[in-house]
Design an enzyme around this catalytic site. Structure first.
Site, PDB file in Angstrom:
ATOM      1  N   ASP A  33       9.180  -8.829   2.422  1.00 40.75           N
ATOM      2  CA  ASP A  33       8.984  -8.576   0.992  1.00 40.75           C
ATOM      3  C   ASP A  33       9.148  -9.848   0.162  1.00 40.75           C
ATOM      4  OD1 ASP A  33       8.447  -7.018  -1.225  1.00 40.75           O
ATOM      5  OD2 ASP A  33      10.506  -6.308  -1.439  1.00 40.75           O
ATOM      6  N   ARG A  46      -1.348 -13.492  -6.775  1.00 45.03           N
ATOM      7  CA  ARG A  46      -0.522 -12.789  -5.793  1.00 45.03           C
ATOM      8  C   ARG A  46      -1.030 -12.964  -4.361  1.00 45.03           C
ATOM      9  NH1 ARG A  46       3.155  -8.913  -7.344  1.00 45.03           N
ATOM     10  NH2 ARG A  46       2.914  -7.830  -5.367  1.00 45.03           N
ATOM     11  N   HIS A  50       0.561 -13.588  -0.442  1.00 45.34           N
ATOM     12  CA  HIS A  50       0.337 -12.850   0.812  1.00 45.34           C
ATOM     13  C   HIS A  50      -0.143 -13.804   1.905  1.00 45.34           C
ATOM     14  CE1 HIS A  50       1.234  -9.151  -1.137  1.00 45.34           C
ATOM     15  NE2 HIS A  50       0.183  -9.174  -1.940  1.00 45.34           N
ATOM     16  N   SER A  78       2.677  -0.467   3.397  1.00 47.47           N
ATOM     17  CA  SER A  78       3.249   0.885   3.439  1.00 47.47           C
ATOM     18  C   SER A  78       2.246   1.928   2.975  1.00 47.47           C
ATOM     19  CB  SER A  78       4.496   0.949   2.546  1.00 47.47           C
ATOM     20  OG  SER A  78       4.122   0.965   1.181  1.00 47.47           O
ATOM     21  N   GLU A  80       2.685   3.663   0.595  1.00 52.52           N
ATOM     22  CA  GLU A  80       2.740   3.630  -0.880  1.00 52.52           C
ATOM     23  C   GLU A  80       2.005   2.413  -1.453  1.00 52.52           C
ATOM     24  OE1 GLU A  80       5.005   6.406   0.668  1.00 52.52           O
ATOM     25  OE2 GLU A  80       5.745   4.388   0.998  1.00 52.52           O
ATOM     26  N   TRP A  82      -0.944   1.563  -1.292  1.00 55.52           N
ATOM     27  CA  TRP A  82      -2.297   1.840  -1.809  1.00 55.52           C
ATOM     28  C   TRP A  82      -2.296   1.961  -3.325  1.00 55.52           C
ATOM     29  CZ3 TRP A  82      -5.949   1.266   1.765  1.00 55.52           C
ATOM     30  CH2 TRP A  82      -5.640   1.554   3.102  1.00 55.52           C
ATOM     31  N   LEU A 144       6.969 -10.283  24.627  1.00 58.41           N
ATOM     32  CA  LEU A 144       7.408  -9.699  23.351  1.00 58.41           C
ATOM     33  C   LEU A 144       6.544  -8.494  22.966  1.00 58.41           C
ATOM     34  CD1 LEU A 144       8.985  -9.970  20.575  1.00 58.41           C
ATOM     35  CD2 LEU A 144       7.055 -11.375  19.822  1.00 58.41           C
ATOM     36  N   ARG A 202      15.656  -7.540   5.573  1.00 60.24           N
ATOM     37  CA  ARG A 202      14.788  -7.397   4.403  1.00 60.24           C
ATOM     38  C   ARG A 202      14.917  -8.654   3.553  1.00 60.24           C
ATOM     39  NH1 ARG A 202      12.721  -2.504   0.762  1.00 60.24           N
ATOM     40  NH2 ARG A 202      11.371  -3.768  -0.559  1.00 60.24           N
ATOM     41  N   ARG A 208      16.950  -1.888  -0.280  1.00 60.64           N
ATOM     42  CA  ARG A 208      16.387  -0.570  -0.002  1.00 60.64           C
ATOM     43  C   ARG A 208      15.486  -0.629   1.222  1.00 60.64           C
ATOM     44  NH1 ARG A 208      14.259  -1.666  -5.289  1.00 60.64           N
ATOM     45  NH2 ARG A 208      12.212  -2.620  -5.140  1.00 60.64           N
ATOM     46  N   SER A 210      12.579   1.354   1.544  1.00 62.55           N
ATOM     47  CA  SER A 210      11.163   1.517   1.185  1.00 62.55           C
ATOM     48  C   SER A 210      10.360   2.222   2.283  1.00 62.55           C
ATOM     49  CB  SER A 210      10.529   0.165   0.824  1.00 62.55           C
ATOM     50  OG  SER A 210      11.222  -0.433  -0.245  1.00 62.55           O
TER      51      SER A 210
END
Ligand code: IPE
Ligand code: IPE
Ligand code: MG
Length: 254
Positions: A33, A46, A50, A78, A80, A82, A144, A202, A208, A210
């Site tokens: 994040d 943004r 990424h 996630s 969410e 979208w 891995l 995180r 959190r 998420s």
């Protein structure tokens, strides 16, 4: 370990004692994040955050392999996410395809076994095809285990498992006589066959979950760092691993 610690951490900052790294988690999960805030701080779009995040991802996969960590699960998108702008979602999907395609050869030659976690049905065709190719190409590898969570939601995963179990029971009512165990339920999840995460990292300072691996993190050690994901490098990773090995894991016992 696959390589010596000295080789893996050649420019270790003062005060960070790589030599004391002795206990490794078998499974590390990462909520990657802070890409947006990284971009904002730099005054760039943004999507640049990424794409910088993809570099951190590559580095962390490499180090996990070098250290000989068994399982690495990363949260890339996630159920969410979208809700974000069409432009950002398309940009993230494009980057994910590019990363998987560009890295596939190296991952395969390093014996990495790639698995996707999440509902692939909603993904753009090209994204899905690239991921399935990566899974197919690397399916017999034994190094891995890399789990890439895209369109993943912990609640969605649990709900799917419940529906699948209900369906099985309606076809074969005798199943209801058998008591469904925790192991049996785990086998219905995307992560079937994998150990639960020992360490959950995180980045970007948010305390959190998420919606990541809700069932699986029951006893994971949680490590939160303020570092934004694009700034997370092998030394930040080392910090998390050193912190992990100092934890007293009790699993409810004394
Ligand atoms: C994480 O970075 C990447 C995804 C969720 C796809 P964010 O994009 O959430 O970055 P912040 O939280 O806005 O800084
Ligand atoms: C979690 O980050 C999801 C991923 C890293 C893929 P988010 O940025 O979506 O989470 P919230 O909105 O801060 O909880
Ligand atoms: Mg975020």
């Amino acid at each position: 370990m696959a390589s010596s610690l000295e080789e893996i951490f050649p420019n270790c900052p003062d005060g960070l004692d790589y030599k004391s790294l002795e206990i490794l988690p078998e499974h590390v999960a990462v909520i990657m994040d802070g890409n947006g805030r990284w971009a904002k701080a730099k005054g760039v779009p943004r999507i640049k955050g990424h794409s910088a995040g993809v570099s951190s991802f590559k580095e962390i996969v490499r180090v996990a392999g070098e250290l000989g960590i068994g399982y690495l699960s990363v949260y890339a998108f996630s159920t969410e996410n979208w809700k974000r702008s069409k432009e950002e979602v398309e940009g993230i999907m494009r980057l994910a395809v590019k990363a998987v395609k560009n890295e596939l050869e190296e991952l395969h030659s390093n014996n990495v076994k790639v698995r996707m976690l999440g509902d692939k049905s909603r993904l753009p065709k090209a994204t899905r095809a690239a991921f399935e190719e990566a899974e197919e190409t690397t399916k017999n590898n034994s190094g891995l285990h890399l789990q890439y969570a895209v369109n993943y939601g912990g609640r969605d995963e649990i709900l799917r498992a419940v529906k699948e179990y209900a369906n099985k029971c309606s076809v074969n009512p005798a199943l209801l006589e058998e008591d469904l165990s925790e192991e049996g339920f785990s086998d219905l999840l995307y992560t079937h066959g994998m150990p639960d995460p020992d360490l959950l990292i995180r980045t970007s300072g948010e305390f959190r979950i998420s919606n990541f691996l809700l069932w699986q993190i029951a006893y994971s050690e949680i490590y939160v760092t303020d570092t934004l994901w694009p700034d997370f490098d092998r030394y930040e990773y080392l910090r998390a691993l050193l912190d992990f090995q100092s934890r007293d894991r009790r699993f409810g016992g004394r």
